[in-house]
Design a protein around this motif. Structure first.
Motif, PDB file in Angstrom:
ATOM      1  N   GLY A 213       0.800  -1.216   0.000  1.00 50.14           N
ATOM      2  CA  GLY A 213       0.000   0.000   0.000  1.00 50.14           C
ATOM      3  C   GLY A 213       0.831   1.264   0.000  1.00 50.14           C
ATOM      4  O   GLY A 213       0.544   2.213  -0.748  1.00 50.14           O
ATOM      5  N   SER A 214       1.871   1.286   0.805  1.00 52.00           N
ATOM      6  CA  SER A 214       2.730   2.473   0.891  1.00 52.00           C
ATOM      7  C   SER A 214       3.432   2.750  -0.430  1.00 52.00           C
ATOM      8  O   SER A 214       3.486   3.898  -0.899  1.00 52.00           O
ATOM      9  CB  SER A 214       3.766   2.293   2.008  1.00 52.00           C
ATOM     10  OG  SER A 214       3.141   2.091   3.256  1.00 52.00           O
ATOM     11  N   VAL A 215       3.970   1.706  -1.044  1.00 55.85           N
ATOM     12  CA  VAL A 215       4.703   1.890  -2.301  1.00 55.85           C
ATOM     13  C   VAL A 215       3.762   2.308  -3.428  1.00 55.85           C
ATOM     14  O   VAL A 215       4.081   3.194  -4.227  1.00 55.85           O
ATOM     15  CB  VAL A 215       5.470   0.605  -2.674  1.00 55.85           C
ATOM     16  CG1 VAL A 215       6.154   0.766  -4.026  1.00 55.85           C
ATOM     17  CG2 VAL A 215       6.510   0.279  -1.614  1.00 55.85           C
ATOM     18  N   VAL A 216       2.585   1.678  -3.509  1.00 53.90           N
ATOM     19  CA  VAL A 216       1.618   2.043  -4.553  1.00 53.90           C
ATOM     20  C   VAL A 216       1.190   3.500  -4.394  1.00 53.90           C
ATOM     21  O   VAL A 216       1.099   4.246  -5.371  1.00 53.90           O
ATOM     22  CB  VAL A 216       0.396   1.102  -4.523  1.00 53.90           C
ATOM     23  CG1 VAL A 216      -0.719   1.638  -5.419  1.00 53.90           C
ATOM     24  CG2 VAL A 216       0.786  -0.298  -4.988  1.00 53.90           C
ATOM     25  N   LEU A 217       0.916   3.919  -3.155  1.00 51.63           N
ATOM     26  CA  LEU A 217       0.512   5.305  -2.910  1.00 51.63           C
ATOM     27  C   LEU A 217       1.605   6.288  -3.316  1.00 51.63           C
ATOM     28  O   LEU A 217       1.337   7.285  -4.012  1.00 51.63           O
ATOM     29  CB  LEU A 217       0.174   5.483  -1.427  1.00 51.63           C
ATOM     30  CG  LEU A 217      -1.243   5.141  -0.986  1.00 51.63           C
ATOM     31  CD1 LEU A 217      -1.350   5.172   0.534  1.00 51.63           C
ATOM     32  CD2 LEU A 217      -2.236   6.126  -1.591  1.00 51.63           C
ATOM     33  N   PHE A 218       2.824   6.014  -2.897  1.00 52.82           N
ATOM     34  CA  PHE A 218       3.908   6.943  -3.192  1.00 52.82           C
ATOM     35  C   PHE A 218       4.220   6.975  -4.689  1.00 52.82           C
ATOM     36  O   PHE A 218       4.384   8.055  -5.278  1.00 52.82           O
ATOM     37  CB  PHE A 218       5.162   6.575  -2.404  1.00 52.82           C
ATOM     38  CG  PHE A 218       6.324   7.482  -2.670  1.00 52.82           C
ATOM     39  CD1 PHE A 218       6.294   8.809  -2.247  1.00 52.82           C
ATOM     40  CD2 PHE A 218       7.439   7.036  -3.359  1.00 52.82           C
ATOM     41  CE1 PHE A 218       7.359   9.671  -2.491  1.00 52.82           C
ATOM     42  CE2 PHE A 218       8.504   7.884  -3.614  1.00 52.82           C
ATOM     43  CZ  PHE A 218       8.468   9.208  -3.176  1.00 52.82           C
ATOM     44  N   ASN A 219       4.299   5.805  -5.311  1.00 51.75           N
ATOM     45  CA  ASN A 219       4.621   5.756  -6.742  1.00 51.75           C
ATOM     46  C   ASN A 219       3.539   6.428  -7.584  1.00 51.75           C
ATOM     47  O   ASN A 219       3.831   7.142  -8.549  1.00 51.75           O
ATOM     48  CB  ASN A 219       4.829   4.317  -7.186  1.00 51.75           C
ATOM     49  CG  ASN A 219       6.120   3.723  -6.661  1.00 51.75           C
ATOM     50  OD1 ASN A 219       6.829   4.352  -5.885  1.00 51.75           O
ATOM     51  ND2 ASN A 219       6.424   2.500  -7.072  1.00 51.75           N
ATOM     52  N   SER A 220       2.278   6.184  -7.230  1.00 45.58           N
ATOM     53  CA  SER A 220       1.174   6.819  -7.957  1.00 45.58           C
ATOM     54  C   SER A 220       1.266   8.335  -7.843  1.00 45.58           C
ATOM     55  O   SER A 220       1.114   9.060  -8.840  1.00 45.58           O
ATOM     56  CB  SER A 220      -0.171   6.344  -7.398  1.00 45.58           C
ATOM     57  OG  SER A 220      -0.325   4.956  -7.527  1.00 45.58           O
ATOM     58  N   SER A 221       1.517   8.806  -6.622  1.00 43.01           N
ATOM     59  CA  SER A 221       1.605  10.251  -6.394  1.00 43.01           C
ATOM     60  C   SER A 221       2.769  10.859  -7.165  1.00 43.01           C
ATOM     61  O   SER A 221       2.623  11.925  -7.786  1.00 43.01           O
ATOM     62  CB  SER A 221       1.767  10.528  -4.900  1.00 43.01           C
ATOM     63  OG  SER A 221       0.669  10.004  -4.164  1.00 43.01           O
ATOM     64  N   ALA A 222       3.921  10.194  -7.144  1.00 48.06           N
ATOM     65  CA  ALA A 222       5.096  10.719  -7.844  1.00 48.06           C
ATOM     66  C   ALA A 222       4.839  10.831  -9.345  1.00 48.06           C
ATOM     67  O   ALA A 222       5.235  11.825  -9.979  1.00 48.06           O
ATOM     68  CB  ALA A 222       6.300   9.823  -7.573  1.00 48.06           C
ATOM     69  N   LEU A 223       4.183   9.842  -9.916  1.00 50.40           N
ATOM     70  CA  LEU A 223       3.890   9.880 -11.349  1.00 50.40           C
ATOM     71  C   LEU A 223       2.919  11.007 -11.685  1.00 50.40           C
ATOM     72  O   LEU A 223       3.097  11.735 -12.672  1.00 50.40           O
ATOM     73  CB  LEU A 223       3.302   8.534 -11.787  1.00 50.40           C
ATOM     74  CG  LEU A 223       4.277   7.357 -11.867  1.00 50.40           C
ATOM     75  CD1 LEU A 223       3.532   6.045 -11.954  1.00 50.40           C
ATOM     76  CD2 LEU A 223       5.217   7.510 -13.059  1.00 50.40           C
ATOM     77  N   MET A 224       1.883  11.185 -10.858  1.00 52.04           N
ATOM     78  CA  MET A 224       0.869  12.199 -11.143  1.00 52.04           C
ATOM     79  C   MET A 224       1.400  13.618 -10.963  1.00 52.04           C
ATOM     80  O   MET A 224       0.927  14.554 -11.620  1.00 52.04           O
ATOM     81  CB  MET A 224      -0.345  11.971 -10.237  1.00 52.04           C
ATOM     82  CG  MET A 224      -1.072  10.671 -10.517  1.00 52.04           C
ATOM     83  SD  MET A 224      -2.399  10.326  -9.328  1.00 52.04           S
ATOM     84  CE  MET A 224      -3.586  11.576  -9.796  1.00 52.04           C
ATOM     85  N   LEU A 225       2.389  13.777 -10.089  1.00 51.62           N
ATOM     86  CA  LEU A 225       2.924  15.110  -9.835  1.00 51.62           C
ATOM     87  C   LEU A 225       4.034  15.519 -10.796  1.00 51.62           C
ATOM     88  O   LEU A 225       4.461  16.673 -10.801  1.00 51.62           O
ATOM     89  CB  LEU A 225       3.463  15.183  -8.397  1.00 51.62           C
ATOM     90  CG  LEU A 225       2.431  15.039  -7.276  1.00 51.62           C
ATOM     91  CD1 LEU A 225       3.119  15.014  -5.921  1.00 51.62           C
ATOM     92  CD2 LEU A 225       1.390  16.151  -7.340  1.00 51.62           C
ATOM     93  N   SER A 226       4.502  14.562 -11.616  1.00 47.92           N
ATOM     94  CA  SER A 226       5.661  14.849 -12.466  1.00 47.92           C
ATOM     95  C   SER A 226       5.312  15.207 -13.905  1.00 47.92           C
ATOM     96  O   SER A 226       6.213  15.529 -14.675  1.00 47.92           O
ATOM     97  CB  SER A 226       6.621  13.652 -12.459  1.00 47.92           C
ATOM     98  OG  SER A 226       5.975  12.496 -12.950  1.00 47.92           O
ATOM     99  N   VAL A 227       4.046  15.134 -14.274  1.00 52.14           N
ATOM    100  CA  VAL A 227       3.645  15.474 -15.645  1.00 52.14           C
ATOM    101  C   VAL A 227       2.379  16.322 -15.603  1.00 52.14           C
ATOM    102  O   VAL A 227       1.662  16.349 -14.599  1.00 52.14           O
ATOM    103  CB  VAL A 227       3.386  14.218 -16.509  1.00 52.14           C
ATOM    104  CG1 VAL A 227       4.666  13.434 -16.713  1.00 52.14           C
ATOM    105  CG2 VAL A 227       2.307  13.338 -15.896  1.00 52.14           C
ATOM    106  N   SER A 228       2.088  16.955 -16.716  1.00 52.94           N
ATOM    107  CA  SER A 228       0.860  17.741 -16.809  1.00 52.94           C
ATOM    108  C   SER A 228      -0.347  16.823 -16.840  1.00 52.94           C
ATOM    109  O   SER A 228      -0.251  15.647 -17.200  1.00 52.94           O
ATOM    110  CB  SER A 228       0.885  18.601 -18.074  1.00 52.94           C
ATOM    111  OG  SER A 228       0.843  17.766 -19.224  1.00 52.94           O
TER     112      SER A 228
END
Length: 512
Positions: free
Chosen positions: A271-286
């Protein structure tokens, strides 16, 4: 209960005669026992690998963005929190009944043989469906690494078969081989995926954190409410697999304490890794690019290539393939233990309950599991059929979550189960958590099974939209016919063979 009595309660798989052939389970060639060789780390990595962060992320990321338009992180957080309540019930049960087969066996012990038959059919069918879809998708990634390009149709089925063969070899050689491969896979996946996410978050982030909670309802779902419900349904795909820890209880040292820890650790880690990875991807592109990449079969690689660089695409592809291989190997391990347990009960041919004398592995169960999954791969020749299997694989597991939490709640309220006898004691909180877990699991089962044309593939037939209730209903009808026409298995005989004496005395009055 004395220390000696407590030890006996959990020592079925350790009870061997001098010649190693006769046990409480009977002759090891027919109703074998498994070797205790799994540490808490091994058990945790099994649960972690069954639905790994990378596999889970690929399962939900693109669909969530397209269906909701964005803002689905809140649903992901809620889904993880509620799944922790389900995991708590599993941890309580496994701390008192650490037996191969997990939830399937608990249904028999706490309610009775009929309930166990329903649980077994639903459990093994959904996990094998899960293995089929993992092999199909993993085969595509394996082909991409080896051959390059996109694989479809018959080629995807063949590569899926190759993927299954590799996963089978990892499992049948030796449990030590499986543990090494699984550890390498988990290490590569965690280090690789987290490193990529950290790089994106600290060096390529272009959006504020508030972006994670915006744009809900701007996707294919017609309203914000339907988008949030759909987001909950899709998020549920990422948080299954922790229950696999309970199915290997007879192979773990000190299982009444190790298995509950492994259940919590595996779910929290994923859960922690999925949450962090999802957030990082969404914050890095338009947002526009996010939606554009989500419309492709690989929604993540374009984001990595456009931010970090094209050079990172190939290494990330290898990480994804490694994650799928680790996941596939763990699902084979997971499913085979359920098949083994059902065969030992008499609900499947006893041939599948045999174990090897030297390694004490259920190789027949492993082979049978892989064979059934291989037959399921043939549905990959039809995109609609494979989509149905994918949908049922998740829906079936939530049906099992609903059944297990329901069985636990009923047994708790009727006095059939006394949780204070387990190693994990929650006191008055146990009942409250059990109620919440049951309501959530039932809600999520309905939510996942609810027909939505905006989640299904474009042009999907009606039977694809109704895949979960149709397949689950068919299984329930067939199981009911099996029970009512008199083809019942000899559960009482098997309980005398498989259950430790103290457990048998405790549950016989409730099960027969």
């Amino acid at each position: 209960m004395t220390a000696v009595e407590k030890k006996d309660l959990f020592s079925a798989a350790d009870s061997r005669s001098a010649d190693g052939t006769e046990t409480e389970y009977g002759n090891t060639r027919e109703t074998g026992q498994l070797r205790r060789c799994m540490s808490v780390w091994n058990c945790c990595t099994l649960g972690f690998s069954v639905v790994s962060p990378v596999v889970g992320l690929y399962a939900i990321f693109g669909v969530e963005n397209l269906v909701t338009g964005g803002g689905w992180i809140a649903a992901l957080i809620l889904s993880l929190f509620m799944q922790l309540t389900v995991a708590t019930v599993y941890a309580e049960l496994s701390s008192q009944f650490p037996i191969a087969g997990g939830a399937y066996k608990w249904s028999i012990h706490l309610i009775g043989p009929k309930t166990g038959q329903y649980a077994g059919i639903i459990y093994v069918s959904s996990v094998i469906a899960m293995l089929t879809t993992t092999a199909y998708t993993g085969g595509i990634w394996l082909s991409a690494v080896v051959m390059g390009g996109d694989t479809q149709g018959a080629s995807a089925v063949i590569w899926g078969g190759v993927f299954l063969l590799i996963c089978t070899l990892v499992n049948i050689v030796n449990q030590r081989i499986y543990k090494i491969i699984n550890l390498l896979g988990v290490s590569a996946e965690v280090l690789g995926s987290i490193c990529v996410a950290l790089i994106l978050f600290f060096f390529f982030r272009i959006n504020p954190v508030s972006e994670l909670f915006q744009h809900l309802g701007t996707g294919l779902a017609p309203t914000s409410i339907t988008a949030f419900l759909a987001a909950l349904a899709i998020a549920g795909w990422a948080f299954i697999g922790f229950d696999s820890c309970s199915t290997i209880a007879e192979e773990a040292h000190n299982p009444e304490r190790i298995i509950p820890r492994a259940i919590f650790l595996s779910l929290l880690a994923v859960g922690s890794v999925v949450l962090f990875n999802s957030s990082a991807l969404m914050l890095s592109v338009s947002h526009a690019m996010l939606i554009e990449s989500s419309a492709t079969s690989d929604p993540i690689s374009p984001i990595i290539a456009s931010t970090i660089g094209v050079w990172a695409a190939k290494p990330f592809l290898i990480i994804v393939m490694t994650a799928f291989l680790s996941c596939g190997s763990s699902v084979v391990n997971y499913a085979a233990r359920i098949v083994f347990s059902m065969a030992r009960e008499g609900n499947l041919p006893t041939f599948f309950s045999h174990v090897t004398r030297k390694t004490q592995l259920p190789r027949n169960a492993i082979a049978g599991t892989v064979l059934m999954a291989s037959l399921g791969l043939l549905f990959g020749l039809n995109d609609g059929a494979v989509a149905t299997i994918i949908a049922f694989g998740t829906g079936g597991l939530y049906a099992m979550f609903s059944m297990t939490t329901g069985v636990g709640l009923y047994a708790r309220l009727t006095g059939r189960w006394n949780p204070t006898l387990g190693a994990l004691r929650l006191g008055k909180w146990g009942l409250a958590i059990n109620i919440i877990a049951f309501v959530w699991a039932l809600f999520e089962l309905i939510n996942i099974g609810w027909p939505r044309d905006y989640i299904a593939a474009p042009g999907a037939s009606w039977w694809q939209l109704w895949a979960v209730p149709l397949v689950l209903g068919t299984l329930l009808i067939l199981t009911t016919l099996h029970v009512q026409t008199g083809y019942k298995r000899a559960i009482k005989k098997v309980l005398d063979i498989t259950a430790p004496g103290d457990i048998r005395k405790q549950v016989d009055k409730n099960t027969l």
